[in-house]
Design a protein around this motif. Structure first.
Motif, PDB file in Angstrom:
ATOM      1  N   LEU A 152       0.924  -1.180  -0.040  1.00  0.00           N
ATOM      2  CA  LEU A 152      -0.001  -0.095  -0.082  1.00  0.00           C
ATOM      3  C   LEU A 152       0.889   1.240   0.097  1.00  0.00           C
ATOM      4  O   LEU A 152       0.671   2.295  -0.601  1.00  0.00           O
ATOM      5  CB  LEU A 152      -0.801   0.242   1.136  1.00  0.00           C
ATOM      6  CG  LEU A 152      -2.260   0.695   1.082  1.00  0.00           C
ATOM      7  CD1 LEU A 152      -3.109   0.362  -0.087  1.00  0.00           C
ATOM      8  CD2 LEU A 152      -3.144   0.749   2.294  1.00  0.00           C
ATOM      9  N   VAL A 153       1.993   1.235   0.946  1.00  0.00           N
ATOM     10  CA  VAL A 153       2.784   2.417   1.023  1.00  0.00           C
ATOM     11  C   VAL A 153       3.510   2.735  -0.385  1.00  0.00           C
ATOM     12  O   VAL A 153       3.541   3.710  -0.923  1.00  0.00           O
ATOM     13  CB  VAL A 153       3.640   2.355   2.147  1.00  0.00           C
ATOM     14  CG1 VAL A 153       4.925   3.316   1.908  1.00  0.00           C
ATOM     15  CG2 VAL A 153       3.328   2.189   3.211  1.00  0.00           C
ATOM     16  N   LYS A 154       3.887   1.712  -1.073  1.00  0.00           N
ATOM     17  CA  LYS A 154       4.536   1.565  -2.369  1.00  0.00           C
ATOM     18  C   LYS A 154       3.616   2.320  -3.229  1.00  0.00           C
ATOM     19  O   LYS A 154       3.960   3.130  -4.217  1.00  0.00           O
ATOM     20  CB  LYS A 154       5.042   0.300  -2.928  1.00  0.00           C
ATOM     21  CG  LYS A 154       5.939   0.288  -4.111  1.00  0.00           C
ATOM     22  CD  LYS A 154       6.654  -1.112  -4.117  1.00  0.00           C
ATOM     23  CE  LYS A 154       6.998  -1.377  -5.455  1.00  0.00           C
ATOM     24  NZ  LYS A 154       6.491  -2.335  -6.216  1.00  0.00           N
ATOM     25  N   ALA A 155       2.344   1.713  -3.396  1.00  0.00           N
ATOM     26  CA  ALA A 155       1.486   1.991  -4.506  1.00  0.00           C
ATOM     27  C   ALA A 155       1.049   3.824  -4.129  1.00  0.00           C
ATOM     28  O   ALA A 155       0.983   4.624  -4.946  1.00  0.00           O
ATOM     29  CB  ALA A 155      -0.175   1.468  -4.278  1.00  0.00           C
ATOM     30  N   ILE A 156       0.820   3.946  -2.999  1.00  0.00           N
ATOM     31  CA  ILE A 156       0.555   5.624  -2.512  1.00  0.00           C
ATOM     32  C   ILE A 156       1.889   6.371  -2.853  1.00  0.00           C
ATOM     33  O   ILE A 156       1.632   7.287  -3.612  1.00  0.00           O
ATOM     34  CB  ILE A 156       0.691   5.611  -1.184  1.00  0.00           C
ATOM     35  CG1 ILE A 156      -1.087   4.988  -0.795  1.00  0.00           C
ATOM     36  CG2 ILE A 156       0.261   7.152  -0.615  1.00  0.00           C
ATOM     37  CD1 ILE A 156      -1.405   5.161   0.662  1.00  0.00           C
ATOM     38  N   LYS A 157       3.066   5.954  -2.803  1.00  0.00           N
ATOM     39  CA  LYS A 157       4.169   6.643  -3.220  1.00  0.00           C
ATOM     40  C   LYS A 157       4.414   6.808  -4.716  1.00  0.00           C
ATOM     41  O   LYS A 157       4.464   7.867  -5.371  1.00  0.00           O
ATOM     42  CB  LYS A 157       5.542   6.175  -2.706  1.00  0.00           C
ATOM     43  CG  LYS A 157       5.597   6.224  -1.343  1.00  0.00           C
ATOM     44  CD  LYS A 157       6.937   6.088  -0.779  1.00  0.00           C
ATOM     45  CE  LYS A 157       7.268   6.471   0.486  1.00  0.00           C
ATOM     46  NZ  LYS A 157       8.303   5.834   1.351  1.00  0.00           N
TER      47      LYS A 157
END
Ligand code: ADP
Ligand code: MG
Length: 672
Positions: A152-157
């Motif tokens: 999720l963090v990766k996608a948001i970044k």
């Protein structure tokens, strides 16, 4: 170029498979992803071991002063031990089942470890070895199957890097941003995900909450303004003298709060705009008396009125009291359970206007009912008479004034704010001479004493409710408990009293017939789950025993207690509870100290927050994404003030700023 509405798959690294997983979190577009805020943050700021409480999880930094020792024990189990020096303190660190960390541990290197602190042993049980000391707050997101924090963090970044944020339009007019010194939308979104520090996070949160509550209030205020400016409602020109005479003939005089509420209602009825009013007051505060007079006013102006209640037994109860109050009028009752002949007669009388008042269940808004000059609709408890029901009536060619009654005590300010599209009248005063219900809190060990006291009271002719423990989210356990309690009490009272059982798995008819038997004193003790809550009136029932009372919230306990104390006899509420928590004890204590619904509601709000109390949408209070109606009360109130100010200006909807708001209003609408 990506836009806010681009599907997730257009982002680098997100394929159709992961996009599908994200959909379970209601993330469909790039904008959805940007607006998917963390629900909390992990603070990975390093701390001195002297500041960390025993058992607390925290980040500890230090120098590695011994080689790491890896021991295997049992199958697959291992433990990695080493010592860390922070200042003068030497800390023993163990990691369980993370053998691969060994390679990363070089003597003399600086480490940051997130773990659980044991102050007695000066030891840390490692949870995570951090790559470096992270000064930032780390976002933590709600997840679903197949979506990890890291993904999720990766996608948001990735979403941040896509440039979409730059093109997201501002959703608040600049005047408001300036006035309240708010973050811009872009600043807020960035800081919600990756705040530099607590202060920045708080600023971001304030903006996001303000936006949510402002749009909520705009929705309410626009609805309200439209209703008020629409002069196509009925002007119910009632006969003042007749009404005054009726009021004077009551066996009691109205309390100040009743008078004030009645005046407010009458004023709405007289005016050409539609009444949409909430009448709020504790159980027994005299709402029905006020409503009856309003119905009488409608009659005096030549209009029919209808009173809609949730159950048949309540319909009968109200039918009886209206008939007693207005013997000179013709009153009809209409419920779905009625025999066909009786129903057809009632429908005919309603249609031709030979009845002036109608009492009934939901059957009242069914297709086959045709009214004759319906001027006023009153609903009692539990249903939100919403936009849809209004439409049903309008489609029948009726456009009556609407009054909703509720006994759920909501503190005044909160009620006015939350029910912003409605007008609110509050009866905050009980009729004089009421005997307050005596409330006692006893422990389970004292149940025998309670039962032998109960036996004596039953012999004197009293009746009692016994509420079985509430098992949250398990209807079957609820039922099991109620049944067990029923059997126990049946056995206990086998020679002295009739015990009956009522629970949520029963059909409406079964419940009604059990209630009816209790009302007619064919049973003396009614064991029930909380289904009893709805406003049933059995004046002879003076005793309410609530098992495991600490499992209930204050408002619910108050509602339950309100089932007794309805006649002129002394009533009792017995709370049986061995609470394990402080808040449980506190609730029991407050219950024995106050019988004022508003005081209890206020205390309940403070102790539990709004979500649990109002819970579902049924109560009319919506659930928010980020805001909390209690915690953020100040923002809510300010949002209300500014929204009503905007809407009250002439031609406000022609101004550029507010046109933008109006355009966004639909998307933000919490109304179905
Ligand atoms: P609610 O609908 O708020 O539960 P009701 O209108 O049913 O309350 O009133 C409860 C009881 O109190 C009824 O028996 C009613 O006749 C009586 N009552 C209502 N208003 C007054 C008053 N002002 N003084 C004395 N008794 C009242
Ligand atoms: Mg009107």
């Amino acid at each position: 170029m990506l836009s806010e509405n681009s599907p997730l798959t257009e982002l680098k690294g997100i394929g159709p498979k992961s996009a599908e997983k994200f959909q379970q979190l209601e993330i469909f577009t790039v904008a959805d992803l940007l607006l998917y805020f963390p629900f909390r943050y992990e603070d990975y700021k390093a701390r001195s071991v002297f500041e960390i409480q025993d058992g607390e999880k925290a980040v500890v930094t230090g120098t590695l002063v011994t080689p790491a020792n890896l021991q295997y024990y049992g199958r697959q189990k291992n433990r990695l031990c080493f010592k860390l020096k922070q200042g003068e303190v030497v800390i023993s660190v163990s990691f369980f089942n993370q053998p691969y960390l060994k390679d990363k541990l070089q003597l003399g290197s600086e480490l940051a470890i997130f773990g659980k602190w044991d102050s007695k042993k000066t030891a840390l049980t490692g949870i995570k070895l951090l790559a470096q000391v992270q000064e930032d707050m780390q976002p933590v997101y709600r997840l679903t199957q197949g979506v990890t924090q890291a993904s999720l963090v990766k996608a948001i970044k990735t979403a941040f890097e896509s440039g979409v944020l730059e093109r997201l339009p501002e959703t608040l007019p600049q005047v408001l941003i300036d006035k309240y010194r708010l973050f811009s939308r872009k600043e807020a979104i960035t800081a919600m995900h990756f705040p530099k520090d607590l202060a920045e996070y708080k600023q971001a949160l304030r903006r996001v909450k303000f936006e949510e509550l402002f749009y909520f209030q705009m929705n309410l205020q626009v609805l309200k303004a439209r209703r008020k400016s629409d002069q196509h409602g009925l002007a119910i020109v009632y006969d003042k003298e007749k009404l005054a005479a009726k009021e004077a003939s009551l066996p009691f005089s109205l309390t100040g709060a009743q008078k004030r509420s009645l005046d407010e209602i009458l004023q709405d009825m007289r005016s050409r705009s539609h009444m949409n009013r909430l009448l709020q007051g504790d159980v027994g505060s005299g709402k029905t008396a006020v409503a009856s007079l309003a119905m009488y006013a409608a009659y005096s102006a030549g209009f029919q009125s209808a009173l809609m209640v949730p159950t048949e037994i309540l319909a009968e109860q109200h039918y009886e009291s209206l008939t007693q109050l207005f013997p000179e009028l013709s009153i009809a009752i209409l419920t779905s359970g009625m025999k066909k002949v009786a129903k057809d007669t009632a429908l005919e009388q309603i249609r031709e206007g030979s009845v002036q008042m109608i009492v009934g269940t939901h059957a009242l808004i069914q297709e086959n009912v045709a009214y004759h000059k319906l001027g006023l609709v009153i609903t009692d408890e539990q249903h939100r008479f919403g936009v849809n029901q209004r439409r049903v009536l309008r489609e029948k060619g009726e456009n009556p004034d609407v009054l909703m009654m509720t006994a759920t005590p909501i503190p005044r300010t909160l009620a006015i704010t939350a029910f912003g599209e409605m007008d609110v009248s509050i009866i905050d005063e009980l009729p004089a001479g009421r005997k307050p219900i005596i409330t006692r809190w006893v422990k389970h060990q004292q149940l025998d004493a309670v039962l032998s006291w109960l036996k004596k009271e039953l012999e004197k002719g009293a009746q009692a409710y016994v509420i079985s423990p509430l098992i949250e989210e398990s209807e079957s356990l609820d039922l099991k408990n109620a049944t067990a309690l029923y059997e126990e009490l049946s056995h206990y009272f086998k020679d002295s009293a009739e015990v009956s059982l009522m629970h949520g798995r029963m059909s409406a008819e079964e419940k009604d017939s059990i209630m009816q038997a209790f009302k007619e004193q064919r049973s003396q003790v009614l064991v029930s789950t909380t289904v009893i809550e709805v406003g049933v009136n059995v004046p002879n029932a003076t005793i309410m025993i609530i098992m495991d009372a600490d499992r209930f919230g204050l408002s619910q306990l108050h509602q339950l207690r309100g089932r007794v104390g309805r006649g002129d006899k002394q009533s009792y509420a017995i709370l049986v509870a061995n609470p394990k928590t402080d808040s449980g004890k506190e609730r029991m204590k407050i219950m024995t100290e106050s019988t004022d619904g508003f005081v209890l509601a206020e205390a309940d709000l403070k102790m539990r927050g709004s979500g649990e109390i109002f819970g579902t949408r049924q109560s009319g209070i919506p659930e928010f994404r980020v805001a909390d109606i209690i915690e953020d009360y100040a923002i809510l109130e300010e949002a209300r003030r500014v929204a009503s100010q905007i809407v009250s200006q002439e031609n406000w909807d022609k101004e550029k700023d507010w046109q933008m708001v109006l355009k966004n209003l639909k998307e933000h609408s919490i109304f179905d």
